[in-house]
Each structure stands twice: as structure tokens, then as C-alpha cells.
Scaffold this active site. Structure first.
Site, PDB file in Angstrom:
ATOM      1  N   ASP A 187      65.091 125.613  33.929  1.00  0.00           N
ATOM      2  CA  ASP A 187      64.619 124.581  33.002  1.00  0.00           C
ATOM      3  C   ASP A 187      65.740 123.546  32.862  1.00  0.00           C
ATOM      4  O   ASP A 187      66.778 123.648  33.528  1.00  0.00           O
ATOM      5  CB  ASP A 187      64.203 125.190  31.656  1.00  0.00           C
ATOM      6  N   HIS A 261      61.151 119.268  33.932  1.00  0.00           N
ATOM      7  CA  HIS A 261      62.051 120.351  33.482  1.00  0.00           C
ATOM      8  C   HIS A 261      63.149 120.649  34.499  1.00  0.00           C
ATOM      9  O   HIS A 261      63.508 121.804  34.728  1.00  0.00           O
ATOM     10  CB  HIS A 261      61.252 121.627  33.160  1.00  0.00           C
ATOM     11  N   GLU A 324      54.550 119.248  31.453  1.00  0.00           N
ATOM     12  CA  GLU A 324      55.281 118.156  30.794  1.00  0.00           C
ATOM     13  C   GLU A 324      56.098 117.279  31.733  1.00  0.00           C
ATOM     14  O   GLU A 324      57.157 116.784  31.349  1.00  0.00           O
ATOM     15  CB  GLU A 324      56.203 118.751  29.702  1.00  0.00           C
TER      16      GLU A 324
END
Ligand code: TNX
Length: 542
Positions: A187, A261, A324
Site C-alpha cells: 500500500d 495505492h 481508489e
């Protein structure tokens, strides 16, 4: 006898007991016989471990006639039909099992090694707390799960968990009959997987210079602790984790989160990003603006990552994130339109579907299938092999991509934000002041327990749901006691939801079962959240 959790489907107590005692301390031994294929060694040795370390018995392998515990393969053991064809294709086994405790021995019948592991989870709970003398009431226990996929996810990027923490997390999950460990390995705040030829992943991307303190994500105003944090798992450690999980009948689903990410990755290798600059491994939470570019070296890197993952993880499914991914950098970068033209991508909204399709192809070439967060289904097409993890179920953010997946026949795993995010607070209102810092919201034990995973779907679609899982994002979870507090006992409630489906006892019953289960968690040193915290003074309004 302690309560078994999740509650077994049928337990018929009979007269008498199976008993085994030490003649003197440490002198007795428990004999184990296996009348089944070689892969059953694993669940049998899980039982042996517990008998040795918790019950302090010596354990011997013996012939069936002499055994105290007999493992036997039996295709019709237990009470459930087993996984459907789609799940069987990705390695899910029939987890039904049957335990027959008789005065002379305990018979463990299961349709598969994973079924035997579920039986061992029940036995461990039944024997828990016993020491020099073992005792089980004579009984016939028949059991099997409602949902095939019962997962526990752990974010090892936001906070790094050492191998022992990971093994313990798996042990506790297996004890509650979870069968997938979803290992979030990369991440923005840290990359945890070494990949040959890319040494800066472990030298640079695995470490951040500090961590934000408190809640405010604004880097300019928010204080940082200034403590270097990080780590990574060697390939040997990863193999150890996979073997440990397999011995407990659990699949390990690795996650490499792309094309968003990736801030930690881009700090080590800015050439995979859109700005050419190293952004620094992220030290605050929230969504990073950075994404991968479309250059050939980026896809070459992804090939090497997938080679590594396919080499280390036997599970046929690989999670490649997809959540995202922000489009701003793609909108601004001068190279993106050129590469889009070369690759035939019609618009910026086609970039993520392009990534997904390329990743699906890379996995297919290695006999693997892709799992992704529900964003991977925002485009028009999604390969039939892809499995969707549905998380955005909040009212204002519900894209109903779960239903779209079911309609199109894609695999679907429920990871609903509002029911399975164990990073949420467990209290609201003034009571929250007495809770350790958490991300937001409120998800109580009762909310988890009362979740009906299939409520959103018409019957014809509901059969396509593979199961569900808890998400343990660790932005606000820095250490083991805090982890325990967030996960238990909510995971106990989720285990019951996923094991029993709609057919489960009411919440007050569950609470009384839980009360009899907590001493086991105490003995295991689990710092779970107490069910009835002292009420805060300021709630008693005149
Ligand atoms: C959203 S859930 C994320 C994570 C965060 C989480 C915090 C998902 C696919 N992405 O990156 O950790 O919210 O609850």
C-alpha cells in the site's frame, strides 16, 4: 464443556464420557491414528500441537486399533453439501465433518482435509482448559458451513506485523473456522514483498520515516511521530505462513494493490509513476493521488511481481487491488495520451479497465485468477474469470456492482464496509471517548451478528455469493493488543454469520455462547474488547 463457536449445526449428547488421564504428570500419551490420505497429516498435527502445548500430553502416532483420536475420510460426513463447482475449481473443499466421541475413542470423519481441520477447531474448543485429564462427553456432532468463503483480511502495510503476529492472527481465525487469510501486502505506506531484480522495494519502499498522530490527514498541520516504521517478509517467511495456514485448512490470498495505492512503490521506482518524482513513502493515511503509468517497464515489473506471487502462493486466486485509483495524474501527464493512443485506450476512464484486463491476462498465463475490489467492475467489461470483492455498500456510495457481478456470473465475495470493517469504532456518541482511536463510524458486535449477507439479493442471484470476510485495515491499529481489541469478539460474531448463514440462534443466545467462549480467548491471551464496558459517566443525563 465450553461453547463451540461458531455453533455447530447438530450436537447430540449421549451417555458416558471419553476420558484420558495422565497416570502421573507428563507420563500419559495421546495416540493418534490416521485412516486417510497423506494430506490429513496437517490437520492431525494441528490437533497434536494443541494436545502437546495446551493439554501437555505426549502424542504418538499409532495404528487405528489403539488410537484415541482416529481420523477417517468419509465422503458423506457432516451435514452440508459442500462448495459449488465454481468454488471447487479454485480449491475450496467440502468442509463438512462429523465427530463421534465414544468411551473408547474419538472418531473424526470428514470429506476432506479442510473438513478435518474444522473438526480439529471444534475439538480444540471442546478440550480447551483441560490439562492432566482429558474428557469429552460422548456425542455425535455433525457440522458444515453455510458459506464456502469465510475470510479474514489483515493490512500489513499501514502497520507492519511480524511473522509471529501473522501466524497468531491465522491461528485465531482458524480456531473460528475462517478459511481464507487475505494478506494485504502493499500500500502507500509500505511495500512488504521482495521481488528479485528490484532491491529498492525492500531497501526503500518497505520503510517510512514516521507516522501521523491522531486523525487529521492534512500533512501540513498534522503532527508526525518521526519514528521510522516498516519491514518486509522474506520469501522463506512467506512460505512458512502459507504452510502454517494450510495446516489449519486455510487458503492464503495475497494482495498487491495496483494501479493506485502505490506511493511506497513509486518512492523506490519513480519510473513507474506519472511525475518522475519520488513522492516519499506515505506517512499519513487517506487516499494517495499517485498511480502507475502505462510505460512498458511498468508492465514488465508487474509481470515479475506476479511471477513472484505465483511462485510463493499456491492459491489459484491473486488479489490485485484496484481500489481508489485516482485519475488526476492520468489527466495531467503528457505521456498518458500518447500511451493511450498506442495501446488503443479510448479515454482516461478506460485506463483502469485496461490495467485490469492486462493483469487478468498475466494471471491467466500462470494458471491464476484475479480478485479485485469492486472498482474493477466500473468499466463495461470484466473478464468472466475475475472475482469481485464488494466493499462500497454505504448508502451514498453504493454502485450496486455486487448485483452486476452476480448477474454476469462473476465470483462475489462480500466485504461490505458497513458490516465487515473491523477498523470502525465499536461505540458511538459519548461512549466513543472510551474507545481507542479508530478510523470512523460505528460497528457493534450486534451489528455484525445481525448482518444478513444475502438480504440484498433475490434468491436466484443469492446462490452466486461465495461468502464474506472481515477487513482489518490497520491505519489506526499499531500493536497486538489493539489488534485483538478491534477483531475480537467481532470476528466471533462474523464466524457465526458465515458458518450458519440465515440459520442461526438469536443475538441474546449468541451472547451467552460467547460468554462461555471468552475464557478460551483469555487463556490464549487475546485482549478482546469486553462485551459490557463500564458506561461513561456523562451518559446518565438528568
Ligand atoms: C478504504 S477498502 C480502503 C483502504 C482503507 C480503508 C479504511 C478499500 C478497498 N480501500 O485503503 O484502509 O478504506 O477503512
Amino acid at each position: 464443556m465450553p461453547a463451540i463457536l461458531p455453533e455447530p449445526r447438530q450436537l447430540a449428547l449421549q451417555e458416558g464420557y471419553w476420558r484420558k488421564s495422565h497416570r502421573s504428570h507428563f507420563s500419559g500419551s495421546v495416540r493418534i491414528g490416521i485412516h486417510s490420505p497423506a494430506e490429513w497429516r496437517a490437520p492431525a498435527s494441528w490437533l497434536q500441537d494443541s494436545l502437546k502445548h495446551e493439554q501437555m500430553f505426549r502424542v504418538e502416532d499409532v495404528s487405528l486399533e489403539e488410537a484415541d483420536f482416529i481420523f477417517e475420510k468419509c465422503p458423506f460426513a457432516g451435514s452440508q453439501p459442500g462448495p459449488n463447482e465454481n468454488l471447487r475449481l479454485v480449491g475450496f473443499q467440502n468442509e463438512s465433518y462429523r465427530i463421534e466421541a465414544r468411551p473408547e475413542h474419538v472418531l473424526i470423519k470428514a470429506a476432506s482435509a479442510h473438513g478435518a481441520a474444522r473438526a480439529v477447531a471444534s475439538l480444540r474448543q471442546m478440550l480447551s482448559g483441560q490439562r492432566a485429564r482429558l474428557e469429552l462427553p460422548c456425542c455425535v456432532l455433525e457440522d458444515g458451513p453455510a458459506f464456502s468463503w469465510r475470510g479474514m483480511h489483515l493490512d500489513c502495510s499501514r502497520h507492519f506485523w511480524c511473522v509471529d503476529d501473522v501466524l497468531r492472527f491465522i491461528d485465531l481465525a482458524a480456531l473460528h473456522k475462517f478459511n481464507v487469510f487475505h494478506w494485504h501486502l502493499t500500500d502507500d505506506q509500505g511495500w512488504r514483498l521482495p521481488v528479485e531484480g528490484y532491491p529498492r522495494l525492500t531497501g526503500c519502499a518497505a520503510w517510512r520515516d514516521g507516522t501521523m498522530v491522531g486523525h487529521d490527514c492534512d500533512r501540513a498541520t498534522n503532527p508526525q511521530d518521526g519514528v521510522r516504521h516498516g519491514g518486509f517478509y522474506s520469501h522463506d517467511e512467506i512460505r512458512r505462513v502459507v504452510a502454517h495456514a494450510e495446516a489449519r485448512g486455510m487458503h492464503v490470498l495475497p494482495e498487491i494493490d495496483v494501479p493506485g495505492h502505490v506511493q511506497a512503490l513509486l518512492t523506490a521506482y519513480p519510473e513507474f509513476g506519472n511525475t518522475g518524482l519520488a513522492p516519499g513513502v506515505r506517512t499519513c493515511w487517506g487516499i494517495s493521488p499517485h498511480t502507475l503509468n502505462l510505460e512498458p517497464q511498468t508492465f514488465e515489473f508487474l509481470e515479475r511481481v506476479i511471477d513472484t506471487v505465483a511462485d510463493l502462493f499456491p492459491f489459484p486466486l491473486v488479489h490485485l487491488g484496484g481500489d481508489e485509483a485516482q485519475i488526476d495524474e492520468w489527466m495531467k501527464s503528457p505521456r498518458i495520451p500518447e500511451r493511450m493512443a498506442e495501446l488503443g485506450i479510448p479515454g482516461v476512464s478506460g485506463i483502469q479497465p485496461f490495467f485490469t484486463q492486462r493483469l487478468v491476462e498475466m494471471l491467466t498465463r500462470r494458471g491464476r485468477r484475479m480478485v479485485g475490489w469492486d472498482e474493477i467492475f466500473e468499466g463495461e467489461r470484466l473478464d468472466a474469470s475475475a472475482v469481485l470483492m464488494y466493499w462500497r455498500d454505504s448508502e451514498k456510495n453504493d454502485h450496486a456492482l455486487d448485483r452486476k457481478a452476480l448477474e454476469r456470473g462473476n465470483g462475489l465475495v462480500l466485504a461490505n464496509w458497513s458490516k465487515t470493517y473491523f477498523d470502525l469504532y465499536q461505540e458511538a456518541g459519548p461512549g466513543r471517548d472510551f474507545e481507542p482511536l479508530a478510523i470512523c463510524g460505528r460497528l457493534t458486535l450486534e451489528d455484525v451478528y445481525r448482518w444478513n449477507p444475502l438480504a440484498r439479493y433475490p434468491e436466484a442471484l443469492a446462490t452466486g455469493v461465495w461468502g464474506g470476510q472481515a477487513q482489518v485495515w490497520t491505519e489506526y491499529i499499531p500493536n497486538r493488543p489493539h489488534l485483538d481489541y478491534m477483531v475480537y469478539p467481532r470476528a466471533c460474531a462474523l464466524s457465526q454469520v458465515l458458518w450458519r448463514g440465515g440459520d442461526r440462534e438469536d443475538f441474546p443466545h449468541f451472547l451467552s455462547r460467547l460468554e462461555r467462549h471468552l475464557p478460551l480467548l483469555d487463556r490464549l491471551g487475546v485482549a478482546y474488547r469486553p462485551s459490557f464496558p463500564p458506561p461513561p459517566d456523562n451518559t446518565s443525563q438528568p
